[in-house]
Design a protein around this motif. Sequence first.
Motif, PDB file in Angstrom:
ATOM      1  N   GLN A 151     -18.867  -3.772  -6.032  1.00  0.00           N
ATOM      2  CA  GLN A 151     -16.890  -3.776  -6.449  1.00  0.00           C
ATOM      3  C   GLN A 151     -17.474  -4.696  -7.921  1.00  0.00           C
ATOM      4  O   GLN A 151     -17.153  -4.623  -8.941  1.00  0.00           O
ATOM      5  CB  GLN A 151     -15.997  -4.928  -5.423  1.00  0.00           C
ATOM      6  N   LYS A 196       0.680   2.250  -7.101  1.00  0.00           N
ATOM      7  CA  LYS A 196       0.247   1.630  -8.325  1.00  0.00           C
ATOM      8  C   LYS A 196      -0.959   2.100  -8.471  1.00  0.00           C
ATOM      9  O   LYS A 196      -0.758   2.819 -10.020  1.00  0.00           O
ATOM     10  CB  LYS A 196      -0.470   0.457  -7.628  1.00  0.00           C
ATOM     11  N   THR A 197      -1.620   3.040  -7.871  1.00  0.00           N
ATOM     12  CA  THR A 197      -2.719   3.934  -8.183  1.00  0.00           C
ATOM     13  C   THR A 197      -2.557   5.144  -9.130  1.00  0.00           C
ATOM     14  O   THR A 197      -3.299   4.924 -10.405  1.00  0.00           O
ATOM     15  CB  THR A 197      -3.874   3.849  -7.228  1.00  0.00           C
ATOM     16  N   THR A 249     -10.532  -6.896  -5.964  1.00  0.00           N
ATOM     17  CA  THR A 249     -11.364  -7.813  -5.400  1.00  0.00           C
ATOM     18  C   THR A 249     -11.524  -7.263  -3.622  1.00  0.00           C
ATOM     19  O   THR A 249     -11.914  -8.404  -2.641  1.00  0.00           O
ATOM     20  CB  THR A 249     -10.307  -8.989  -4.776  1.00  0.00           C
ATOM     21  N   ASN A 250     -11.038  -5.942  -3.244  1.00  0.00           N
ATOM     22  CA  ASN A 250     -11.085  -5.234  -2.339  1.00  0.00           C
ATOM     23  C   ASN A 250     -13.076  -5.498  -1.885  1.00  0.00           C
ATOM     24  O   ASN A 250     -13.980  -5.019  -2.922  1.00  0.00           O
ATOM     25  CB  ASN A 250     -11.553  -4.038  -2.410  1.00  0.00           C
ATOM     26  N   SER A 290      -4.432  -4.489 -10.498  1.00  0.00           N
ATOM     27  CA  SER A 290      -3.055  -4.488  -9.279  1.00  0.00           C
ATOM     28  C   SER A 290      -3.404  -5.013  -7.838  1.00  0.00           C
ATOM     29  O   SER A 290      -5.034  -4.798  -7.843  1.00  0.00           O
ATOM     30  CB  SER A 290      -3.103  -2.551  -9.083  1.00  0.00           C
ATOM     31  N   SER A 291      -2.394  -5.124  -7.104  1.00  0.00           N
ATOM     32  CA  SER A 291      -3.221  -6.296  -6.173  1.00  0.00           C
ATOM     33  C   SER A 291      -1.431  -5.792  -4.786  1.00  0.00           C
ATOM     34  O   SER A 291      -0.901  -5.526  -5.794  1.00  0.00           O
ATOM     35  CB  SER A 291      -3.807  -7.037  -6.271  1.00  0.00           C
ATOM     36  N   HIS A 292      -2.658  -6.473  -3.689  1.00  0.00           N
ATOM     37  CA  HIS A 292      -1.368  -6.306  -2.580  1.00  0.00           C
ATOM     38  C   HIS A 292      -1.389  -7.862  -2.043  1.00  0.00           C
ATOM     39  O   HIS A 292      -0.509  -8.479  -1.364  1.00  0.00           O
ATOM     40  CB  HIS A 292      -1.131  -5.030  -1.183  1.00  0.00           C
ATOM     41  N   GLU A 337      -9.180   2.448  -7.459  1.00  0.00           N
ATOM     42  CA  GLU A 337      -9.736   2.919  -6.817  1.00  0.00           C
ATOM     43  C   GLU A 337     -11.503   2.131  -5.872  1.00  0.00           C
ATOM     44  O   GLU A 337     -11.174   0.527  -6.728  1.00  0.00           O
ATOM     45  CB  GLU A 337      -9.828   3.906  -5.439  1.00  0.00           C
ATOM     46  N   ASP A 371      -7.959  -1.659 -10.644  1.00  0.00           N
ATOM     47  CA  ASP A 371      -7.226  -1.362  -9.089  1.00  0.00           C
ATOM     48  C   ASP A 371      -7.784  -2.292  -7.927  1.00  0.00           C
ATOM     49  O   ASP A 371      -8.681  -1.682  -7.828  1.00  0.00           O
ATOM     50  CB  ASP A 371      -6.848   0.329  -8.951  1.00  0.00           C
ATOM     51  N   GLU A 372      -6.884  -3.291  -7.432  1.00  0.00           N
ATOM     52  CA  GLU A 372      -7.734  -3.471  -6.106  1.00  0.00           C
ATOM     53  C   GLU A 372      -8.931  -4.472  -6.710  1.00  0.00           C
ATOM     54  O   GLU A 372      -9.998  -3.631  -5.741  1.00  0.00           O
ATOM     55  CB  GLU A 372      -6.973  -2.815  -4.934  1.00  0.00           C
ATOM     56  N   ASN A 396       0.932  -1.556   0.172  1.00  0.00           N
ATOM     57  CA  ASN A 396      -0.085   0.388   0.481  1.00  0.00           C
ATOM     58  C   ASN A 396       1.150   1.252   0.371  1.00  0.00           C
ATOM     59  O   ASN A 396       1.945   0.843   0.852  1.00  0.00           O
ATOM     60  CB  ASN A 396      -0.965  -0.119   1.217  1.00  0.00           C
TER      61      ASN A 396
END
Length: 307
Positions: free
Chosen positions: A139, A43-44, A160-161, A189-191, A84, A157-158, A39
């Motif tokens: 989402q 990325k964003t 699976t939030n 993108s992901s962490h 986001e 962007d992320e 984080n």
Amino acid sequence: MSYILRTHQLNKSYKGIETVSKVNMHVRKGEIYGFLGPNGAGKTTVMRMITNLVKPSSGHVELFGEALTPKSYEPFKRMGSIIEYPIFYDHLSAQANMKLHLDYMGYYDTTAIAEALELVGLTKLTNKPIKTFSLGMKQRLGIARAISTRPELLILDEPTNGMDPIGIIELRELFRMLSKEYGMTLLISSHILQEVEQIADTIGVINHGVLLEEVSMDRIRGQHSEFIEMVTTDGKHAAFVLEDKLGITNYKFIEDNTIRIYELRVGAAELTRQLIYNDVGLVSFIKKNLSLEEHFLKLIQGVGGHA
């Protein structure tokens, strides 16, 4: 090699502080590109520059073979994105929000809305107002909106939030299907390393605004792809047995009594027999594969980063 997206020495500074530095990305047509980083890694910000939401301080983005400018709009007809969190008109239904998006995009396929909602599992909620949706449902609707025009490039962007484990699995299968059957190129993108590991063809790792590496998942899997990890009662004596009795030199101590063996020419039965015969006790003995998580952490920690 056909690249659908490239960035050239992409930089972004806010109030004199550089947040993205000389990023050179290469996304091939038809692949799933996993964009990894802790984080706050940048990325964003990179994705905002790719989608023209933020202007680079220097460098440029190339989409579909053409340099992106502040006045570019044609490339975005060929793209879908979530940056986001997706935003909707909360008092309207999913159906109405989707129709507004398609009208805005000039896409008039009457089957697109139903098909996209079915793909993300929202068919039964078509006429419910968005204000009743959970974060995970919003989402899903954002992804449905992004794919409804059948884009060539999908930027998420992320994604699976807010998703529960079942939802994450369903999205993973959807992304694979979009790539293989629909021919879409996906930049995700992901962490969450394990999710990217299961679907990505290529990964780019970013930390502190610097792209540390672009590498194919096949290459990662090929780097010491298999190894034996054993915990013994006496690490030093075990190392002696490996070298003197078995001729194994390609090994590494993880802890005092934990050893990883990367040279697998000696079978497991012979290895354990020699250790036991030479009075080395075995606490555990497991064959493993090098994971993306290990590769990622080694890369991040190797440059003094933090997760």
